[in-house]
Write an enzyme that holds these catalytic residues in place. Structure first.
Site, PDB file in Angstrom:
ATOM      1  N   GLU A 151       0.807  -1.206   0.000  1.00 58.30           N
ATOM      2  CA  GLU A 151       0.000   0.000   0.000  1.00 58.30           C
ATOM      3  C   GLU A 151       0.849   1.269   0.000  1.00 58.30           C
ATOM      4  OE1 GLU A 151      -2.745   0.370   3.225  1.00 58.30           O
ATOM      5  OE2 GLU A 151      -4.099   1.625   2.047  1.00 58.30           O
ATOM      6  N   ASP A 152       1.936   1.270   0.783  1.00 53.80           N
ATOM      7  CA  ASP A 152       2.632   2.531   1.025  1.00 53.80           C
ATOM      8  C   ASP A 152       3.985   2.665   0.332  1.00 53.80           C
ATOM      9  OD1 ASP A 152       0.531   3.170   2.594  1.00 53.80           O
ATOM     10  OD2 ASP A 152       1.511   2.671   4.496  1.00 53.80           O
TER      11      ASP A 152
END
Ligand code: MN
Length: 724
Positions: A76-77
């Protein structure tokens, strides 16, 4: 910052053969892709996955879970991709990381519909692999522990989500400490003032409390050892803040009024010793009736087992004691994670769970029931109820135990046994006594359901059933019944419309014209069309125009004028003047029952008749009892209508001259025409006068009755019932 070695040490302590290289590799990869990222706290981002991995190690999970903890935010990051993780760490870990990533994208929404949708996805994801949920819970726990660095408005939203979704999930998985910590952390941000206040109060009374704990623990130890018990541990600790706060709010108590702030715990070696210890303690202090709970004989659905009792202690205060074996205690603290075991398979130790199926029973049930649901909000209601309610245990006549939420009724019980039992449930006996279907079941009740084949669920049941299973099934059946009613009404209306044009629906059912009509409309079959008509979504005229050729539509109309049928249809056509509004249904043939002759304003109810549309009765009409309740539908008056309704008024008066003229003056004043008057005298000085007339509504009727009553010599005035 936490070091990888701290985690490795924990893992080695419970799983000596763990693949530590894999964990190390995950750490290096995570450090590489998160490099340069910083948390709100100012710490390097890597501190977060490390803390999450540590929580997972404390839960004694397998190396795949620990690696997932380290990698959970990479997709996600960071620039990392699922594909890359699959190549480096294999399918298993990639699957878990993706699962957690998906869960992270689910945000608690203020819009309930969205929440329900997301929640559903989340449940589906969870039930595939429990480890996804455990990593998510560990992630949430660390985020809650560091919530002070977030902006205040974010704090509240995250805390609310934690309180509503994650703490109950931790509880369902039986991880006691996690639930408690999540609840107290959420409490802190959701009700900061109350939290601070309560924490201060508890701090102030600490000395006194420590003394109390020592005193009570000493007495328990003394009682047990003087009865020759050797193997036991006694401890006492304050309950968590949120549970104390809840108790204060629920029971409207002040802090000073709460006497059982402390939970005492006795740990022993065997189940037999649990009951033995209980006996000794009950012999020492007086137990409070109704507070003893045997979760050993009947464990909670999350696997929790213990004896609970509350007694009047040495200072006359309530003392709450939990007694369980050390094994049970392990489960109470770690829940589902306590059941992980390492098994050798082909020389490789793998982690298996002996309760995976048991622990997931509730999830699987939820998913089964979910299939019957159309509206996501219904699902949300269902899930919330099931997550938050406490359980009661009810025996079937055969002695099986059925688990239900507190507040459940015999109808819930019936549906829990089998859909068919619920559907045809007629009456219930609890402990051999007849009870109503809305009776509240209590722990240990034996419940017996009497069924009858043509019995069907009632709408009223929805008001008191507690389980989502029962609610869902009842709604589904009611919907079906409503459909059938609409089909019947629709068929009736359309058939009449066809007859009006001198033909029948049957003649056209197989015609090419009707096939073309179905192709051009969204209602693809005759049944769908009829249901749409019955619901009032589709006008019969549109159907006629779509099917009958022009010639057929014009010619017979003129001939039909005088027939009784055409009069009825005129009534339908002037539907604004039928006086009745139906929920979702328009264009229905309406009759008013002669027996009770309703007027606008009377509480009324409709009955679907065969071939004669809808008959309207007053709700207190005795005839209703004779009619089939399944054909009953709710109707209301059309407030815009100006329909005059015939009624009879019976006036008992003195038999004297001038009486009738005074009475008729009242009618004239009220602008009511008398269509028929009937006066009888009985030679005893009294006369009975019956007037037939038409009134616009109940108000007008009441007014005229009042005015008639005011006439001197009038004894009584009443609305007469027809004898038909
Ligand atoms: Mn995270």
């Amino acid at each position: 910052m936490l070091r990888l070695n701290d985690i490795i040490e924990i893992v080695k302590s419970y799983h000596p053969q763990a693949d530590l290289d894999l964990i190390h590799k995950a750490y290096v990869y995570s450090a590489k892709v998160h490099a340069g990222q910083v948390r709100q706290s100012g710490e390097p981002y890597l501190s977060h996955p490390l803390e999450v991995a540590k929580i997972l190690a404390e839960l004694k999970l397998d190396e795949a879970s620990i690696c997932t903890g380290l990698l959970h935010d990479t997709i996600e990051d960071t620039l990392a991709s699922a594909e890359e993780i699959k190549q480096l760490f294999g399918n298993d870990i990639a699957y878990l990381v993706e699962g957690v990533t998906k869960l992270s994208q689910i945000k608690f929404q203020s819009s309930e519909e969205k929440l329900a949708e997301n929640f559903r996805k989340m449940l589906v994801a969870m039930s595939r692999d429990i480890r996804v949920l455990l990593v998510k819970l560990a992630d949430r726990l660390h985020n809650m522990r560091t919530l002070q660095y977030m902006k205040p408005e974010k704090q509240e939203a995250i805390a609310l989500e934690t309180m509503e979704i994650y703490a109950p999930l931790a509880n369902r998985l039986g991880i006691g400490w996690l639930k408690i910590e999540l609840e107290d952390l959420s409490f802190k941000y959701l009700k900061p003032l109350d939290f601070k206040d309560l924490r201060e109060k508890i701090g102030k009374t600490k000395r006194d409390r420590t003394k109390f704990i020592d005193e009570v623990s000493y007495e328990i130890r003394h009682a047990l050892s003087s009865s020759d018990m050797i193997d036991f541990d006694v401890s006492g600790r304050p309950k968590h803040l949120w549970s104390i706060y809840r108790k204060m709010v629920d029971k409207s108590l002040s802090f000073e009024d709460i006497h059982d702030l402390i939970a005492f715990r006795v740990l022993v070696g065997t189940i037999g010793q649990c009951y033995e210890a209980l006996g000794h303690i009950h012999a020492m202090w007086r137990p409070i009736p109704g507070r003893f709970k045997d979760y050993i004989a009947m464990p909670k659905p999350n696997g929790y087992r213990s004896l609970h009792t509350t007694l009047i202690g040495p200072r006359g205060e309530r003392v709450e004691i939990q007694i369980r074996t050390r094994d049970m205690h392990e489960v109470a603290e770690k829940g589902i994670a306590a059941h992980w075991k390492y098994k050798e398979e082909g020389g490789v130790p793998i982690l298996v769970s002996d309760v995976a199926d048991k622990g997931f029973l509730w999830l699987r049930q939820l998913m089964d029931w979910q299939r019957d649901l159309k509206d996501p909000n219904e699902f949300l209601d269902s899930v919330k109820v099931d997550l938050f309610a406490e359980e009661v245990y009810i025996f079937t006549p055969r002695g099986d135990v059925i688990e239900l939420p507190r507040g459940a009724t015999p109808v819930d019980f019936a549906f829990a046994i089998h859909s068919n039992v619920g559907t045809h449930c007629l009456s219930a006996k609890v402990n051999n006594r007849m009870v109503t279907l809305r009776h509240l079941l209590e722990n240990g009740d034996t419940c017996e359901i009497v069924t009858q084949k043509n019995q069907q669920p009632k709408k009223a049941w929805l008001a008191f059933v507690k389980t989502s299973r029962a609610r869902t099934k009842i709604r589904a059946i009611l919907r079906q019944v409503e459909r059938e009613k609409s089909l019947e009404i629709g068929r009736e209306l359309l058939e009449k419309e066809f007859r009006r044009y001198g033909t029948t629906l049957q003649k056209w059912t197989k015609s090419p014209e009707i096939e073309i009509f179905f192709k051009q409309h969204k209602y693809r079959t005759l049944d769908e069309t009829l249901i749409a008509i019955g619901y009032g979504k589709l006008d019969t005229k549109a159907v006629i125009e779509g099917i009958l050729p022009d010639e057929a539509r014009i010619a017979p109309q003129a001939e039909a004028k005088k027939s009784r049928l055409s009069q009825l249809f005129d009534q339908v056509a002037r539907r604004s003047n039928t006086g009745i509004k139906l929920e979702g249904i328009e264009d229905v043939l309406v009759h008013y029952a002669k027996c009770c002759s309703p007027v606008k304003g009377d509480p009324v109810i409709g009955f679907i008749t065969r071939g004669r549309g809808l008959t309207i009765h007053r709700r207190n009409c005795p005839k209703i009892m004779e009619l089939d309740s399944e054909r009953r539908i709710n109707v209301s008056w059309d407030t815009n209508s100006t329909l005059l309704r015939p009624i009879s008024i019976r006036v008992i008066t003195d038999d004297r001259g001038g009486m009738l003229s005074e009475i008729s003056t009242v009618f004239t004043k009220m602008n009511i025409n008398i269509s028929e008057a009937n006066c009888k005298t009985f030679g005893d000085g009294q006369a009975i006068n019956t007037f037939k007339c038409s009134v616009a509504d109940l108000d007008q009727l009441k007014k005229v009755i009042k005015m008639l009553e005011a006439i001197k010599g009038v004894h009584s005035v009443e609305r007469a019932r027809s004898k038909e």
